[in-house]
Scaffold this motif. Structure first.
Motif, PDB file in Angstrom:
ATOM      1  N   ARG A   1      61.508  57.123  23.620  1.00 59.00           N
ATOM      2  CA  ARG A   1      62.294  58.022  24.466  1.00 59.00           C
ATOM      3  C   ARG A   1      62.524  57.406  25.841  1.00 59.00           C
ATOM      4  N   ARG A   2      63.704  57.615  26.393  1.00 58.62           N
ATOM      5  CA  ARG A   2      64.035  57.192  27.752  1.00 58.62           C
ATOM      6  C   ARG A   2      64.145  58.415  28.648  1.00 58.62           C
ATOM      7  N   PHE A   3      63.732  58.279  29.918  1.00 57.52           N
ATOM      8  CA  PHE A   3      64.001  59.299  30.925  1.00 57.52           C
ATOM      9  C   PHE A   3      65.458  59.172  31.334  1.00 57.52           C
ATOM     10  N   VAL A   4      66.145  60.330  31.438  1.00 56.31           N
ATOM     11  CA  VAL A   4      67.604  60.282  31.617  1.00 56.31           C
ATOM     12  C   VAL A   4      68.001  59.641  32.944  1.00 56.31           C
ATOM     13  N   GLY A   5      67.194  59.852  33.985  1.00 52.60           N
ATOM     14  CA  GLY A   5      67.562  59.310  35.295  1.00 52.60           C
ATOM     15  C   GLY A   5      67.350  57.826  35.436  1.00 52.60           C
ATOM     16  N   THR A   6      66.718  57.214  34.409  1.00 53.45           N
ATOM     17  CA  THR A   6      66.475  55.770  34.479  1.00 53.45           C
ATOM     18  C   THR A   6      67.616  54.956  33.869  1.00 53.45           C
ATOM     19  N   LEU A   7      68.574  55.634  33.256  1.00 54.55           N
ATOM     20  CA  LEU A   7      69.698  54.913  32.653  1.00 54.55           C
ATOM     21  C   LEU A   7      70.612  54.359  33.733  1.00 54.55           C
ATOM     22  N   THR A   8      71.067  53.132  33.546  1.00 53.97           N
ATOM     23  CA  THR A   8      71.931  52.455  34.517  1.00 53.97           C
ATOM     24  C   THR A   8      73.064  51.751  33.755  1.00 53.97           C
ATOM     25  N   PRO A   9      74.063  51.231  34.460  1.00 52.57           N
ATOM     26  CA  PRO A   9      75.125  50.468  33.790  1.00 52.57           C
ATOM     27  C   PRO A   9      74.604  49.271  32.992  1.00 52.57           C
ATOM     28  N   GLN A  10      73.397  48.806  33.296  1.00 54.85           N
ATOM     29  CA  GLN A  10      72.827  47.703  32.528  1.00 54.85           C
ATOM     30  C   GLN A  10      72.490  48.125  31.096  1.00 54.85           C
ATOM     31  N   ASP A  11      72.415  49.451  30.875  1.00 50.25           N
ATOM     32  CA  ASP A  11      72.114  49.956  29.536  1.00 50.25           C
ATOM     33  C   ASP A  11      73.355  50.160  28.687  1.00 50.25           C
ATOM     34  N   ILE A  12      74.546  49.873  29.219  1.00 53.18           N
ATOM     35  CA  ILE A  12      75.785  50.063  28.463  1.00 53.18           C
ATOM     36  C   ILE A  12      75.722  49.251  27.172  1.00 53.18           C
ATOM     37  N   GLY A  13      76.021  49.936  26.071  1.00 52.38           N
ATOM     38  CA  GLY A  13      75.956  49.299  24.762  1.00 52.38           C
ATOM     39  C   GLY A  13      74.635  49.475  24.057  1.00 52.38           C
ATOM     40  N   GLN A  14      73.623  49.999  24.772  1.00 54.94           N
ATOM     41  CA  GLN A  14      72.313  50.221  24.171  1.00 54.94           C
ATOM     42  C   GLN A  14      72.243  51.609  23.533  1.00 54.94           C
ATOM     43  N   ARG A  15      71.478  51.688  22.451  1.00 47.56           N
ATOM     44  CA  ARG A  15      71.250  52.986  21.818  1.00 47.56           C
ATOM     45  C   ARG A  15      69.981  53.587  22.432  1.00 47.56           C
ATOM     46  N   VAL A  16      70.023  54.882  22.791  1.00 48.67           N
ATOM     47  CA  VAL A  16      68.900  55.506  23.483  1.00 48.67           C
ATOM     48  C   VAL A  16      68.555  56.843  22.832  1.00 48.67           C
ATOM     49  N   LEU A  17      67.280  57.227  23.006  1.00 53.00           N
ATOM     50  CA  LEU A  17      66.784  58.519  22.556  1.00 53.00           C
ATOM     51  C   LEU A  17      66.403  59.317  23.796  1.00 53.00           C
ATOM     52  N   LEU A  18      66.970  60.510  23.927  1.00 56.21           N
ATOM     53  CA  LEU A  18      66.719  61.359  25.082  1.00 56.21           C
ATOM     54  C   LEU A  18      66.174  62.705  24.630  1.00 56.21           C
ATOM     55  N   LYS A  19      65.179  63.223  25.360  1.00 53.21           N
ATOM     56  CA  LYS A  19      64.663  64.571  25.142  1.00 53.21           C
ATOM     57  C   LYS A  19      64.657  65.254  26.491  1.00 53.21           C
ATOM     58  N   ALA A  20      65.440  66.344  26.599  1.00 59.04           N
ATOM     59  CA  ALA A  20      65.659  66.906  27.934  1.00 59.04           C
ATOM     60  C   ALA A  20      66.146  68.340  27.841  1.00 59.04           C
ATOM     61  N   TRP A  21      66.304  68.937  29.023  1.00 53.11           N
ATOM     62  CA  TRP A  21      66.861  70.280  29.147  1.00 53.11           C
ATOM     63  C   TRP A  21      68.369  70.188  29.337  1.00 53.11           C
ATOM     64  N   VAL A  22      69.066  71.202  28.848  1.00 61.06           N
ATOM     65  CA  VAL A  22      70.502  71.287  29.108  1.00 61.06           C
ATOM     66  C   VAL A  22      70.690  71.930  30.472  1.00 61.06           C
ATOM     67  N   HIS A  23      71.214  71.163  31.404  1.00 55.23           N
ATOM     68  CA  HIS A  23      71.418  71.657  32.766  1.00 55.23           C
ATOM     69  C   HIS A  23      72.740  72.416  32.883  1.00 55.23           C
ATOM     70  N   ARG A  24      73.751  71.889  32.202  1.00 55.98           N
ATOM     71  CA  ARG A  24      75.080  72.496  32.279  1.00 55.98           C
ATOM     72  C   ARG A  24      75.843  72.114  31.019  1.00 55.98           C
ATOM     73  N   ARG A  25      76.713  73.010  30.569  1.00 51.11           N
ATOM     74  CA  ARG A  25      77.557  72.740  29.394  1.00 51.11           C
ATOM     75  C   ARG A  25      79.015  72.986  29.747  1.00 51.11           C
ATOM     76  N   ARG A  26      79.884  72.075  29.286  1.00 47.57           N
ATOM     77  CA  ARG A  26      81.334  72.249  29.477  1.00 47.57           C
ATOM     78  C   ARG A  26      82.038  71.872  28.173  1.00 47.57           C
ATOM     79  N   ASP A  27      83.052  72.649  27.795  1.00 51.87           N
ATOM     80  CA  ASP A  27      83.848  72.362  26.602  1.00 51.87           C
ATOM     81  C   ASP A  27      85.281  72.130  27.034  1.00 51.87           C
TER      82      ASP A  27
END
Length: 588
Positions: free
Chosen positions: A3-29
């Motif tokens: 698992r990755r912490f969401v705030g640690t993701l950066t542009p250097q992770d572009i193209g990487q597959r990640v697993l996130l476990k978190a709260w939904v802060h906001r939803r938009r459709d």
């Protein structure tokens, strides 16, 4: 996959597959596409779900609302240039969700976390665990962790040992009321929660540990304010074979390490002021030196003037002092009356004004001062065209308090306090005692503070003039911590106890274990305690100390979350031999 912490993701992770476990802060459709702002303690990141290509993920997340807990897996993508959000740390990327699971559903919270300002503080404290989910509040505790960790590293590098002192101890009041804990084994006897580890850390020096520190939990039953809580944490340290300069140097080195972690650059060494200089120049023993408005003494110039009020003040052993507020010469009578009220609350009889307006010096009491006296006073004050001076006459301590309060009020009113810089300093040479011969003497800090060796003869003849080896560190007019070199001679400790009205029997009853320890080769020693909660409050820019304490108390010392304090079972009281009586006019 880890698992990755969401705030640690950066542009250097572009193209990487990640697993996130978190709260939904906001939803938009939008047009069938689903956007979720996912949140954990590290921050926020945007996740996007495409209904046509990621059918199962979209179906799994379709019911989610704010504060649901989800697990998602997907690739990190670069956002389109038009959609980059520079205000967010992760604003240049997003996660395309290809697999999703709802871990926990959530009811509608009692307040919207994004609009927390619309919720009362009482409501937020009642649901503190929800309040702590707010990223801006969570950041305070991440900072607190980092500061504590860096402090430990610094002190260990300087050969300090982290040692723990007791929480259940005996009552030795240090100025505030103790929190008492009844003993079941010894009916009608009580432990006290420590107001500080003061006596134990001195005993540790006598035990030969030489350098101690502790993140010490302390408890004081006192009236609360925005910067006080009944339980708090001190960065507490004590060392042997030391002096004021070494301790000051250690703390300045610590501050130079930790304050830049909060974006606050500092310069060392800090300025040092004696207590009397601080009171004379700023009217405070914790002066805010980010702005001017320094107080000047006019006693010599105006003490022999024809104005009876000034004459009487100086002849009675008092002083005449004042300061200048630039560009305030046109202050209204209503404004001046408000300032007079502030001075009177500080004990002064009133305030007099001297204005430099339209090329003339205008004293509030017309013709009370000669032109030459007005010019001398204006020169001493640095009063120029457009300026206003506020003058107070009376006993020195009263004048200092009144002008100190006015100085802060005028600085706020005329927006003279720069918000983009900070000022640190040390205040030293505090009086050893406060009070007078008629009412008795009280320790200004505590009874174990060493007198200045230069003033030992004055203990018997003129105690009010005895200086102590105490020192406080101040930031922006707020005391961050204080300490002293301690008394390590049993005879001198008894002399100080006697001065404070603590007789031989009382001294033995309250502090006999300390006096006994002083017989067996105590080293010279001293220390300091820094208010960790207050430090973090200032470093984080929080408006209240409650914003840097996980589960704080209200101003009535109650916890709205757990409803403490609370009644206990009668059986528990019976075991302790306690009978409760209700106070008149209360429910408990």
């Amino acid at each position: 996959m880890k698992r990755r912490f969401v705030g640690t993701l950066t542009p250097q992770d572009i193209g990487q597959r990640v697993l996130l476990k978190a709260w939904v802060h906001r939803r938009r459709d939008l047009g069938g596409m689903m956007f979720l702002d996912l949140r954990d303690r590290s921050g926020l990141v945007q996740a996007v779900v495409y209904p046509d290509t990621d059918v199962e993920a979209h179906a799994a997340l379709d019911p989610v609302r704010a504060e649901w807990v989800v697990e998602v897996e997907g690739d990190v993508l670069a956002r389109d240039a038009a959609n980059v959000n520079l205000e967010k740390a992760t604003g240049a990327i997003e996660v395309r969700v290809e697999r999703a699971v709802v871990l926990t559903q959530a009811e509608t919270p009692p307040f919207v976390l994004e609009s927390y300002a619309e919720a009362s503080e009482e409501l937020r404290l009642r649901y503190r665990y929800l309040d702590l989910r707010r990223p801006e509040l969570a950041r305070n505790f991440v900072l607190r962790h980092r500061i504590v960790s860096a402090t430990r590293q610094y002190l260990e590098a300087n050969e300090f040992l982290e040692l723990e002192t007791p929480i259940l101890t005996r009552s030795t009041p240090e100025g505030a009321r103790d929190y008492l804990v009844p003993s079941r084994e010894a009916p009608c006897q009580f432990y006290a929660l420590p107001q500080s580890p003061q006596l134990f850390k001195q005993l540790l020096m006598m035990s030969g540990f030489e350098r101690y520190y502790q993140m010490a939990r302390c408890f004081r039953d006192e009236d609360l304010r925005a910067d006080r809580q009944p339980e708090f944490t001190q960065v507490d340290l004590e060392l042997s074979f030391t002096d004021e300069n070494e301790i000051i140097g250690l703390i300045e080195g610590l501050f130079a390490k930790i304050f830049p972690m909060a974006g606050i650059e500092i310069e060392t060494p800090f300025p040092r002021l004696s207590y009397h200089e601080a009171m004379a120049r700023y009217g405070s023993d914790r002066p805010d030196t980010r702005f001017g408005l320094e107080i000047e003494d006019l006693s010599e110039i105006l003490g022999q003037s024809g104005f009876r009020g000034f004459q009487a003040a100086v002849e009675g052993g008092g002083v005449i002092r004042g300061f200048v507020v630039p560009d305030a010469a046109n202050a209204s009578r209503k404004q001046v009356d408000e300032w007079v009220a502030i001075a009177r609350r500080a004990g002064a009889q009133g305030v007099l004004t001297l204005r430099h307006r339209d090329g003339e010096l205008q004293f509030q009491v017309k013709k009370a001062l000669a032109e030459s006296e007005l010019k001398q006073a204006a020169q001493q004050l640095g009063l120029e065209e457009g300026g206003l001076s506020l003058l107070v006459a009376g006993p020195e301590a009263t004048v200092a308090r009144a002008l100190g309060a006015l100085r802060l009020e005028l600085a706020r009113a005329y927006e003279l306090i720069p918000q983009d810089r900070h000022a640190f300093l040390w205040v030293q040479e505090f009086p050893l005692v406060d009070g007078n011969d008629e009412d008795g003497w009280d320790a200004l800090h505590h009874p174990f503070t060493s007198p200045d060796p230069r003033d030992l003869e004055l203990i018997a003849t003129d105690p009010g003039r005895v200086r102590s080896r105490a020192y406080d560190v101040v930031m922006d007019g707020i005391e961050l911590g204080g300490g002293s070199i301690r008394i390590h001679d049993s005879d001198l400790q008894r002399r100080v106890f006697d001065l404070l009205g603590i007789g031989v029997e009382e001294a033995e009853s309250r502090f006999g274990f300390l006096l006994e320890a002083l017989k067996y080769g105590p080293p010279p020693h001293g220390g300091i305690a820094l208010g960790l909660d207050r430090l973090i409050m200032l470093m984080s820019g929080a408006q209240s100390i409650r914003d840097v304490i996980l589960f704080p108390k209200t101003t009535s010392a109650s916890c709205l979350l757990t409803e403490a304090p609370s009644a206990v079972d009668d059986r528990q009281l019976e075991e302790l031999g306690i009978e409760c009586r209700r106070r008149a006019g209360t429910d408990g």
